[in-house]
Design an enzyme around this catalytic site. Structure first.
Site: not given
Length: 325
Positions: A15, A76, A107, A129, A131, A133, A175
């Site tokens: 992303g 991706r 990751d 990212t 996120d 995360d 997500r």
């Protein structure tokens, strides 16, 4: 003896995130300053396999630090999970004289980087990212911009929600991780924050709270809902049916990925990009740049991928205390 790096490749994968361009710019200009050639790889690992590779110089990255997205584009590439494809990618790197690679992504991107490192291509990962995360770091490129973009939207939604005396459900990205929802919920003064890590699916509790607040004179109600929970539109319909109060859902979606990166994302991404170039020059490989406790450091990629990350319990407890009234 450390491997001498003559040419560095740089790619963005997964992303997109505001600040990626700042990182690319820093990799390119730092490398050139150190006498190292740089090649930009378009569209992530997919572009590497298609040999979408171009020479870059200082002017290639002029006037991009303020731009969102990534000038290298991103994609991706599920095929990259296969060993035969990884070997093909390593051979393509050697064909184009790329002996060091900077991978900006999450990751999944780092697993691809690790595979190439084991095939002889020195690799450094930079966490990109929105996120937040990635377990080894307190900061990821794009998170700061994303939450500020979301907060701006939520503040506007609150204005109209108050004017119409509505319940508003605002769905933010994330997500599997509730970082965006948690930060936006606290910063916006939301009445409810739904996090995938903690959600108990007890809508009746939310409904009862809305009714209780309305009886006490509160004329609007903001619910921040994480993408990992989703179903905001159907949730809004159920809440409206149960309370009789007009309820609207707004899904912010990919607007959170775009826009001009914040000052923090520009500066931190630049530092990470420069540090990645320096590590490659030193002959380092299989490292991930991280930000921990106010310092930029680097981790072994295997150790970084083995780490697990969870929402800070203190932040969650504080958020619950702020909305429990």
């Amino acid at each position: 003896m450390a491997k001498k790096i003559k040419t560095i490749g740089v790619l963005t994968s997964g992303g997109d995130a505001p600040g990626m361009n700042a990182a690319v710019r820093a990799v390119v200009r730092t490398s050139i300053t150190e006498g190292i050639r740089v090649k930009g790889i378009m569209r992530g690992f997919a572009g590497l396999l298609d040999e979408e590779i171009k020479e870059m110089d200082s002017f290639s990255v002029a006037d991009i630090i303020n731009r969102g997205g990534t000038i290298l584009y991103t994609a991706r590439c599920k095929a990259f999970m296969e060993e035969s494809v990884q070997r093909q990618a390593a051979e393509i790197c050697r064909k184009h004289e790329i002996d060091g690679l900077v991978v900006i992504g999450g990751d999944g991107s780092f697993r691809g980087a690790r595979s190439l490192a084991r095939l002889g291509i020195n690799t450094i990962g930079i966490p990109g990212t929105i996120d937040l995360d990635i377990a080894c770091t307190d900061y990821t490129i794009g998170f700061d911009t994303a939450i500020n973009t979301a907060i701006d939207a939520i503040d506007k939604i609150r204005d109209t929600s108050t004017s119409h005396e509505r319940v508003s459900i605002v769905e933010v990205m994330g997500r599997h991780a509730g970082y965006i929802a948690l930060w936006c919920g606290i910063a916006s003064g939301a009445e409810e924050i739904l996090l995938p890590e903690y959600y108990d699916h007890d809508e009746q509790r939310i409904i009862d709270k809305i009714i209780e607040h309305r009886k006490k004179g509160k004329r609007h109600h903001i619910i921040i809902n994480a993408e990992g929970i989703g179903h905001s539109v159907s949730m809004a319909a159920r809440i409206e049916a149960a309370t009789g109060i007009e309820t609207r859902a707004t899904i912010l979606g990919h607007m959170q990925r775009g826009g001009m990166p914040s000052c923090k994302d520009r500066v931190y991404a630049s530092i990470m990009g420069a540090k990645a170039a320096h590590l490659l020059k030193e002959g380092k490989s299989e490292r991930i740049i991280a930000y921990q406790h106010g310092e930029f450091i680097d981790y072994d990629i295997e150790d970084a991928l083995a780490m697990e990350k969870s929402l800070p319990e203190e932040y969650v407890a504080i958020s619950r205390g702020l909305i429990r009234f």
